[in-house]
Enzyme design. Structure first.
Site, PDB file in Angstrom:
ATOM      1  N   GLY A 109       0.817  -1.216   0.000  1.00  0.00           N
ATOM      2  CA  GLY A 109       0.000   0.000   0.000  1.00  0.00           C
ATOM      3  C   GLY A 109       0.848   1.263   0.000  1.00  0.00           C
ATOM      4  CB  VAL A 110      -0.069   4.812  -0.269  1.00  0.00           C
ATOM      5  CG1 VAL A 110      -0.218   4.830  -1.750  1.00  0.00           C
ATOM      6  CG2 VAL A 110      -1.410   4.738   0.431  1.00  0.00           C
ATOM      7  N   GLY A 111       2.377   4.966   1.578  1.00  0.00           N
ATOM      8  CA  GLY A 111       2.836   5.556   2.824  1.00  0.00           C
ATOM      9  C   GLY A 111       4.186   5.028   3.287  1.00  0.00           C
ATOM     10  CG  ASN A 112       6.508   7.728   5.371  1.00  0.00           C
ATOM     11  OD1 ASN A 112       7.006   7.874   4.252  1.00  0.00           O
ATOM     12  ND2 ASN A 112       6.060   8.741   6.086  1.00  0.00           N
ATOM     13  CB  VAL A 113       4.041   1.694   7.612  1.00  0.00           C
ATOM     14  CG1 VAL A 113       4.177   0.271   8.128  1.00  0.00           C
ATOM     15  CG2 VAL A 113       3.954   2.659   8.780  1.00  0.00           C
ATOM     16  CD  GLU A 145      -3.634   0.448  -5.071  1.00  0.00           C
ATOM     17  OE1 GLU A 145      -4.649   0.322  -5.761  1.00  0.00           O
ATOM     18  OE2 GLU A 145      -3.659   0.795  -3.892  1.00  0.00           O
ATOM     19  CE  LYS A 191      -3.831  12.637  15.268  1.00  0.00           C
ATOM     20  NZ  LYS A 191      -3.042  13.240  14.194  1.00  0.00           N
TER      21      LYS A 191
END
Ligand code: 0RQ
Length: 494
Positions: A261-265, A287, A401
């Site tokens: 998937g997307v993102g830093n992880v 994708e 958070k």
């Protein structure tokens, strides 16, 4: 150049051709290959018309998220009344959550066929970035394919943003096919991620092309952060799990294609896969190809990748253009209904690795709505892959958070991926393999392996106090953590 067959327009002239309430389809799957100059000009036009007290809003569909020139500028100009299928823009998100933009969150594989079937009405205008258009209507796309082939086919009118910045040879990697509509849709013939089944160009009826806007701009991509401690811990659990699956024969020796998937992880997981001596050289069927995957392609750890978009760093784009013979043999760019095709994902045995905002103790995952109400980005392609994967893994940090939020909760406030599509949950605390576990055992494993230690006592007690049944829940208290967050700013007030 053959594209001389079409009139040249300025972006402002192109924007004048778009009317209030038009349904406008634009290229873009992430910021890669997204239309830029025309949406910016539409935003300016909207602002000018609003200042004169005139209405101007359009309905916008794209492949997925886009860059700043599209979602941010249009949202800031209050120029969008309806948006699908995915966005990752702060300004657009704010307007959606304020009830000012009607947003339709969709599986990305559904987008082209929904447009083809006419589910959303007629597309008035398509604005598509390309590196070339020939006078007989062959359109060579740039860094993403997305839903552009279908937009070009179905739109009444077409505007091409002819961008000379990306290498024209990127389209050597394109493999474009639009499946015939049912009831006689042939099966996809995909036995290997790198198999070609289409053409390197999309087709448009040249008589629909209103004109060409010439541009010279890079994609508006953000960078990736270096993997932090949290991402590295999650990645190491994922890699150990997949290594064990391989060693114990549940993954074949040549390995299986990965979707990430997307993102830093997700980027950190891909990098760790490449670094692990226990994982053989592998393939991706995904994708979005992010920067870590590009590095692995260069080193040969990644044998090849099928994707819908290239989200690379600027220096990687230069390297790609300079070494196209090497990369073009190892990468395929497909339309999203093929890159994310449920049948292909099942057929190829893809291992799906996606991120959740929260997961519940029975294995449902929420990827989209904070506290069940505020949209983050959208489901994107995660459902296309997760539901049909050989192995479906979801990960997230155990807290958000600064610990005010537990991402492991009694009941998800919004469910994108239900317990039937989620086999493994991972946080930095550990990994819960849920295969073959009934609900009570799933709850125990998720709490003990994935929840943050500060929240484990509460979650254990929740299960204990809940009414005994197949799934133990207490409908009066299942959202107490979320209620507490809304009331006090923290799920566990001190
Ligand atoms: O907030 O930015 O204010 O710090 O959510 O969270 O941990 O940075 O995670 O950037 O990887 O995004 C699911 C949104 C994760 C993404 C999601 C807060 C957290 C932070 C972001 P801040 P992280 P990521 C292929 C696959 C769906 C689409 C998909 C996504 C912000 O991965 O959109 O998978 N996935 N597509 O603090 C409240 C919680 C929270 C929370 C995190 N439980 N409650 N806030 N946050 N958990 C791609 C395509 O489809 C194109």
């Amino acid at each position: 150049m053959s594209s001389n067959a079409f009139p040249r327009l300025t972006a402002e002239e192109a924007a004048e051709l778009i009317n209030h309430n038009d349904f406008v389809a634009m290229s873009g799957f992430t910021a890669a290959g997204a239309a830029k100059a025309v949406p910016r000009a539409i935003a300016k036009r909207a602002t000018a018309l609003h200042e004169q007290g005139k209405p101007f809003q359009i309905r916008v569909i794209t492949g997925a998220s886009t860059g700043e020139s599209l979602d941010d500028r249009l949202a800031e100009a209050d120029a969008v009344s309806w948006r699908a299928p995915y966005q990752s823009s702060k300004s657009m998100r704010q307007r959606i959550n304020a009830g000012k933009v009607a947003f339709v969150d969709m599986h990305l594989s559904h987008v082209p066929q929904s447009v083809l079937f006419g589910f959303f009405g007629k597309v008035n205008v398509a604005v598509i970035e390309a590196s070339e258009i020939t006078k007989d209507g062959k359109v060579y796309l740039t860094t993403s394919i997305g839903a552009s082939p279908t937009f070009l086919k179905t739109a009444d009118k077409v505007i091409i943003e002819l961008n000379k910045r990306p290498s024209r040879r990127i389209s050597d990697m394109a493999d474009i096919v639009i499946p015939e509509p049912p009831p006689h849709r042939p099966a996809l013939s995909l036995q290997h991620p790198l198999q070609r089944i289409g053409k390197t160009y999309a087709q448009v009826d040249p008589s629909k092309v209103l004109g060409i806007v010439e541009t010279d701009e890079p994609d508006e991509l953000g960078g990736f952060a270096d993997p932090d401690e949290m991402s590295v811990a999650i990645a190491s659990h994922v890699v150990s799990f997949l290594s064990k699956e391989l060693a114990e024969g549940r993954i074949p020796p040549e390995f299986l294609p990965l979707q990430s998937g997307v993102g830093n992880v997700a980027n950190a997981v891909t990098k760790s896969m490449g670094d692990s001596p226990d994982i053989p050289d592998f393939l991706m069927y995904t994708e979005v190809l992010q920067s870590a995957a590009f590095d692995l392609l260069r080193s040969g750890r990644l044998r090849g990748a099928s994707t819908c978009a290239l989200t690379l760093m600027p220096e990687q784009m230069i390297e790609l253009a300079d070494n196209m013979n090497y990369f073009a043999n190892r990468m395929i760019l497909r339309p999203q209904e093929i890159s994310n095709n449920p049948a292909a994902v099942r057929q190829l045995g893809v291992i799906a690795l996606n991120t959740a905002l929260e997961a519940d103790i029975y294995g449902h995952a929420n990827s989209t709505h904070v506290s069940g109400s505020a949209i983050m980005n959208g489901i994107g392609g995660s459902g296309d892959f997760a539901r049909n994967a050989y192995l479906s893994v979801f990960f997230c940090p155990s807290i958000a958070k600064g610990g005010k939020i537990s991402t492991i909760v009694p009941m998800c406030t919004h469910v994108d991926h239900n317990e039937h599509s989620v086999q493994v949950i991972v946080t930095e605390q550990g990994l819960a393999d849920l295969r073959g576990l009934a609900p009570e055992a799933r709850a125990e494993r998720i709490i003990e392996c994935c929840a943050h230690p500060d929240y484990r006592p509460y979650l254990r007690q929740y299960v204990k106090d809940s009414k005994s049944s197949h799934i133990r829940h207490d409908l009066e208290h299942c959202f107490d953590l979320h209620k507490c967050l809304a009331e006090t700013g923290s799920m566990l007030p001190s």
